[in-house]
Design a protein around this motif. Sequence first.
Motif, PDB file in Angstrom:
ATOM      1  N   LEU A 191       0.764  -1.111  -0.047  1.00 57.88           N
ATOM      2  CA  LEU A 191      -0.392   0.030  -0.046  1.00 57.88           C
ATOM      3  C   LEU A 191       0.810   1.332   0.044  1.00 57.88           C
ATOM      4  O   LEU A 191       1.165   1.868   1.110  1.00 57.88           O
ATOM      5  N   HIS A 192       1.404   1.747  -1.166  1.00 57.95           N
ATOM      6  CA  HIS A 192       2.384   2.535  -1.767  1.00 57.95           C
ATOM      7  C   HIS A 192       1.655   3.485  -1.190  1.00 57.95           C
ATOM      8  O   HIS A 192       0.901   4.077  -2.159  1.00 57.95           O
ATOM      9  N   ASP A 193       2.717   5.075  -0.741  1.00 56.10           N
ATOM     10  CA  ASP A 193       1.975   6.488  -1.208  1.00 56.10           C
ATOM     11  C   ASP A 193       2.697   7.093  -2.292  1.00 56.10           C
ATOM     12  O   ASP A 193       3.723   7.376  -2.552  1.00 56.10           O
ATOM     13  N   ARG A 194       1.836   7.628  -3.471  1.00 55.22           N
ATOM     14  CA  ARG A 194       1.989   8.255  -4.413  1.00 55.22           C
ATOM     15  C   ARG A 194       1.240   9.386  -4.633  1.00 55.22           C
ATOM     16  O   ARG A 194       0.290   9.305  -4.390  1.00 55.22           O
ATOM     17  N   PHE A 195       2.262  10.704  -4.818  1.00 55.85           N
ATOM     18  CA  PHE A 195       1.975  11.319  -5.461  1.00 55.85           C
ATOM     19  C   PHE A 195       2.088  12.162  -6.220  1.00 55.85           C
ATOM     20  O   PHE A 195       3.137  12.036  -6.941  1.00 55.85           O
ATOM     21  N   MET A 196       0.733  12.620  -7.646  1.00 57.66           N
ATOM     22  CA  MET A 196       1.502  13.110  -8.897  1.00 57.66           C
ATOM     23  C   MET A 196       1.028  14.837  -8.474  1.00 57.66           C
ATOM     24  O   MET A 196       0.445  15.255  -8.488  1.00 57.66           O
ATOM     25  N   TYR A 197       2.537  15.550  -8.961  1.00 56.96           N
ATOM     26  CA  TYR A 197       2.152  17.153  -8.629  1.00 56.96           C
ATOM     27  C   TYR A 197       2.340  17.551 -10.412  1.00 56.96           C
ATOM     28  O   TYR A 197       2.547  16.554 -11.589  1.00 56.96           O
ATOM     29  N   ILE A 198       1.025  17.934 -11.225  1.00 56.05           N
ATOM     30  CA  ILE A 198       0.860  18.209 -12.331  1.00 56.05           C
ATOM     31  C   ILE A 198       0.717  19.918 -12.634  1.00 56.05           C
ATOM     32  O   ILE A 198       0.072  20.249 -11.431  1.00 56.05           O
ATOM     33  N   LYS A 199       1.252  20.061 -13.331  1.00 59.57           N
ATOM     34  CA  LYS A 199       1.843  21.612 -13.547  1.00 59.57           C
ATOM     35  C   LYS A 199       0.471  22.422 -14.661  1.00 59.57           C
ATOM     36  O   LYS A 199      -0.050  22.041 -15.331  1.00 59.57           O
ATOM     37  N   LYS A 200       0.131  23.737 -14.161  1.00 63.72           N
ATOM     38  CA  LYS A 200      -1.516  23.480 -14.124  1.00 63.72           C
ATOM     39  C   LYS A 200      -0.826  24.831 -15.016  1.00 63.72           C
ATOM     40  O   LYS A 200       0.369  25.684 -15.156  1.00 63.72           O
ATOM     41  N   ALA A 201      -1.304  25.384 -16.361  1.00 63.54           N
ATOM     42  CA  ALA A 201      -1.702  26.825 -17.212  1.00 63.54           C
ATOM     43  C   ALA A 201      -0.736  27.636 -16.402  1.00 63.54           C
ATOM     44  O   ALA A 201       0.094  28.494 -17.098  1.00 63.54           O
ATOM     45  N   GLY A 202      -0.691  28.341 -15.471  1.00 65.43           N
ATOM     46  CA  GLY A 202      -0.136  29.242 -14.838  1.00 65.43           C
ATOM     47  C   GLY A 202       0.710  29.211 -14.663  1.00 65.43           C
ATOM     48  O   GLY A 202       1.231  30.437 -13.818  1.00 65.43           O
ATOM     49  N   GLY A 203       1.614  28.054 -14.040  1.00 68.58           N
ATOM     50  CA  GLY A 203       2.948  27.875 -13.839  1.00 68.58           C
ATOM     51  C   GLY A 203       3.080  27.061 -12.019  1.00 68.58           C
ATOM     52  O   GLY A 203       3.873  26.356 -11.642  1.00 68.58           O
ATOM     53  N   ASN A 204       1.536  27.317 -11.545  1.00 66.50           N
ATOM     54  CA  ASN A 204       1.129  26.632 -10.272  1.00 66.50           C
ATOM     55  C   ASN A 204       1.285  25.107 -10.342  1.00 66.50           C
ATOM     56  O   ASN A 204       0.491  25.008 -11.116  1.00 66.50           O
ATOM     57  N   TRP A 205       1.085  24.569  -9.336  1.00 68.94           N
ATOM     58  CA  TRP A 205       0.792  22.839  -9.033  1.00 68.94           C
ATOM     59  C   TRP A 205      -0.495  22.381  -8.421  1.00 68.94           C
ATOM     60  O   TRP A 205      -0.040  23.021  -7.430  1.00 68.94           O
ATOM     61  N   ASP A 206      -0.769  21.728  -9.032  1.00 68.16           N
ATOM     62  CA  ASP A 206      -2.466  20.709  -8.577  1.00 68.16           C
ATOM     63  C   ASP A 206      -1.104  19.555  -7.806  1.00 68.16           C
ATOM     64  O   ASP A 206      -0.494  19.377  -8.698  1.00 68.16           O
ATOM     65  N   VAL A 207      -1.455  19.155  -7.349  1.00 63.06           N
ATOM     66  CA  VAL A 207      -1.516  17.298  -6.294  1.00 63.06           C
ATOM     67  C   VAL A 207      -2.362  16.513  -6.243  1.00 63.06           C
ATOM     68  O   VAL A 207      -3.531  16.928  -5.615  1.00 63.06           O
ATOM     69  N   ASP A 208      -1.914  15.244  -6.651  1.00 59.29           N
ATOM     70  CA  ASP A 208      -3.152  14.073  -6.204  1.00 59.29           C
ATOM     71  C   ASP A 208      -2.507  13.197  -6.062  1.00 59.29           C
ATOM     72  O   ASP A 208      -1.613  12.813  -6.465  1.00 59.29           O
ATOM     73  N   ARG A 209      -3.141  12.302  -4.974  1.00 62.02           N
ATOM     74  CA  ARG A 209      -2.788  10.998  -4.692  1.00 62.02           C
ATOM     75  C   ARG A 209      -3.021  10.047  -5.631  1.00 62.02           C
ATOM     76  O   ARG A 209      -4.311  10.331  -6.231  1.00 62.02           O
ATOM     77  N   LEU A 210      -2.019   8.712  -5.873  1.00 61.29           N
ATOM     78  CA  LEU A 210      -2.334   8.428  -6.360  1.00 61.29           C
ATOM     79  C   LEU A 210      -2.831   6.770  -5.793  1.00 61.29           C
ATOM     80  O   LEU A 210      -2.207   7.109  -4.872  1.00 61.29           O
ATOM     81  N   ASN A 211      -3.592   5.569  -6.308  1.00 59.53           N
ATOM     82  CA  ASN A 211      -3.555   4.434  -5.844  1.00 59.53           C
ATOM     83  C   ASN A 211      -2.672   3.571  -6.591  1.00 59.53           C
ATOM     84  O   ASN A 211      -1.413   4.101  -7.043  1.00 59.53           O
ATOM     85  N   PRO A 212      -1.577   3.240  -4.568  1.00 55.46           N
ATOM     86  CA  PRO A 212      -0.750   2.445  -5.258  1.00 55.46           C
ATOM     87  C   PRO A 212      -0.863   1.192  -6.520  1.00 55.46           C
ATOM     88  O   PRO A 212       0.047   0.741  -6.740  1.00 55.46           O
TER      89      PRO A 212
END
Length: 212
Positions: A191-212
């Motif tokens: 049950l690993h911990d995974r987080f994905m940063y995704i760059k938005k158009a304005g240069g800021n970042w969203d963060v999503d937790r991913l299933n392992p």
Amino acid sequence: MKLEDIRREYTKGGLRREMLADNPISQFETWLQQAVDAKFTDPTAMVVATVDEHGQPSQRIVLLKHLDEQGFVFFTNTGSRKAQELKSNNKLCLHFPWHEIERQVIVYGEAKPLSTAAVAKYFLSRPAESQLAAWASAQSRPVSSRKVLMETFHNMKAKFSKGEIPLPDFWGGYCVEPTKVEFWQGGEHRLHDRFMYIKKAGGNWDVDRLNP
């Protein structure tokens, strides 16, 4: 030996959203410093994955040589396979496997060539033997024997014995500007911990937790 029986538990700690920095560069710097402080062998080693014109991926390990808000920097012979593949498709993936602390970082992005000045600054900071090796090696191309390679190396050493070794015109570097960055921390029971940063158009970042 049964490969399917080789396994272990991941027990060195978890990763939670509140533990993450607001942007992936800051988070990566924290993890990299921890890898350096732990005295890992080659903490800056990263797998670089590129794709050729036929869709065939290839990978190799190189060293991260600089990091800032723009991205991840590495250097290479511009005649190498990876450099040639980046000419037709500059999208690539970096992978940092820090097994000792059960962590991985995966960087998705685009490689942008560095300026000649930036490349020269780094090249001239390298040990003389590394500079000579760059001149001696037609990277990724066939060579008949190690003897031939060493002869070329010694020829270059003689050629540049009386002055500064110049920057080869076939040597360059890239800054990988990230669009997505994943941080992976091993967990018990897979049950690993995974987080994905995704760059938005304005240069800021969203963060999503991913299933392992």
